[in-house]
Scaffold this active site. Structure first.
Site, PDB file in Angstrom:
ATOM      1  N   GLU A 257     -24.107  40.277  59.553  1.00 61.36           N
ATOM      2  CA  GLU A 257     -23.702  41.687  59.548  1.00 61.36           C
ATOM      3  C   GLU A 257     -23.843  42.323  58.171  1.00 61.36           C
ATOM      4  O   GLU A 257     -23.891  43.553  58.044  1.00 61.36           O
ATOM      5  CB  GLU A 257     -22.260  41.826  60.040  1.00 61.36           C
ATOM      6  CG  GLU A 257     -22.081  41.605  61.528  1.00 61.36           C
ATOM      7  CD  GLU A 257     -22.778  42.655  62.376  1.00 61.36           C
ATOM      8  OE1 GLU A 257     -23.006  43.775  61.883  1.00 61.36           O
ATOM      9  OE2 GLU A 257     -23.110  42.353  63.533  1.00 61.36           O
TER      10      GLU A 257
ATOM     11  N   GLU B  63     -20.270  17.899  63.213  1.00 59.17           N
ATOM     12  CA  GLU B  63     -19.194  18.241  62.280  1.00 59.17           C
ATOM     13  C   GLU B  63     -18.637  17.027  61.560  1.00 59.17           C
ATOM     14  O   GLU B  63     -17.996  17.148  60.520  1.00 59.17           O
ATOM     15  CB  GLU B  63     -18.073  18.973  63.006  1.00 59.17           C
ATOM     16  CG  GLU B  63     -17.199  18.119  63.892  1.00 59.17           C
ATOM     17  CD  GLU B  63     -15.982  18.892  64.389  1.00 59.17           C
ATOM     18  OE1 GLU B  63     -14.883  18.550  63.937  1.00 59.17           O
ATOM     19  OE2 GLU B  63     -16.146  19.816  65.197  1.00 59.17           O
TER      20      GLU B  63
END
Length: 297
Positions: free
Chosen positions: A83, A114
């Site tokens: 963004e 992870e």
């Protein structure tokens, strides 16, 4: 791995009968729990301010910002990073979000990613991380190996390191120069850290990126003057911003916008200083991109 000491994994005493609540009861209790999140963020403002200051200083020296995380934490980092491009008119490389498992992990869980403490260093090496950059490690639990490995690698290069966790005394805090901890307490759905923890992380990331962009001149007053008009909505907004910044009429805004090659910031300076494009652009360059510094007092 002992999760019993993590408040994000604890059971919420207020929602022990969640499965028997009416929709009204459920919506009410969830809303009440969510209201505590901004207050938790407020308690960490001093540390958040330090993080914004560090990111801003590194940006001014040509550095980049990397968010690293797994699962929801990684996705939130990617969301904030992408963004920044249309909002502040930056190159995509300036703020990047890296998620354990790569781009496919944005929509599908990548098993074991992870837990690989070497994976983040590999991801950062591919982006040629340097001491001029900043790495923000995001983990609700505060113990994700992918994040810890990335922070350690960044530190070994002399890069700035910031951690963001939703538990106190988290493991990742020990691996960062600036440790942000926003303990939000147990989720209404036990262990579902996409809820309050995710909301807290998004609030903090909003502050980090927006605060740093303000600090490098990407904002004039409270207007996003480096916005890229990549669609019809942003094209209309761009002209509106010019009007708001200069108090000119729509016709003038549209005319100067085109003369400035659809560069909102440049158009504003041209109007406020009454200078042609070349001279206005030079004034902006001397002012390091800050519109306020180009305006005669």
């Amino acid at each position: 791995m002992d999760l019993s000491k993590l408040t994000t994994e604890a059971r919420n005493k207020r929602t022990m009968n969640l499965d028997r609540m009416t929709i009204h009861e459920f919506a009410t209790i969830m809303n009440q729990e969510d209201q505590s999140v901004p207050l938790s963020v407020a308690n960490s403002l001093a540390t958040i301010e330090n993080a914004i200051d560090s990111i801003t200083k590194h940006f001014k020296q040509g550095g980049r910002l990397f968010y690293i995380g797994a699962g929801t934490s990684g996705r939130l980092g990617v969301l904030d990073a992408v963004e920044c491009v249309p909002t502040f008119g930056i190159e995509a490389e300036m703020v990047r979000g890296l998620i354990a498992g790569g781009p496919s992990a944005m929509t599908l869980a990548v098993e074991g990613a992870e837990d690989d403490d070497k994976l983040a260093s590999s991801d950062l090496k591919k982006r040629a991380l340097t001491a001029a950059d900043v790495v923000v490690g995001i983990a609700a639990s505060g113990r994700t190996p992918y994040v810890i490995g990335g922070l350690d690698y960044a530190d070994s290069l002399g890069a700035a390191t910031i951690s963001l966790a939703c538990n106190q005394n988290s493991e990742i805090s020990k691996h960062a120069q600036i440790a942000i901890e926003v303990p939000v307490g147990p989720e209404i759905l036990t262990g579902s850290t996409r809820l309050k923890a995710g909301t807290a992380q998004k609030l903090v990331l909003n502050m980090l990126s927006t605060g740093a962009m303000v600090g490098i001149g990407k904002v004039y007053k409270n207007l996003m003057v480096d916005v890229r008009p990549t669609n019809e909505k942003l094209l209309i907004r761009s002209k509106r911003i010019i009007c708001q910044a200069t108090n000119c009429d729509e016709a003038t805004a549209a005319e100067v916008f085109e003369k400035a090659d659809r560069n909102v910031k440049l158009a504003i300076v041209m109007i406020l200083t009454n200078l042609p494009k070349k001279e206005a652009n030079e004034q902006l360059r001397k002012a390091d991109g800050f519109i306020s510094k180009t305006i005669p007092e």
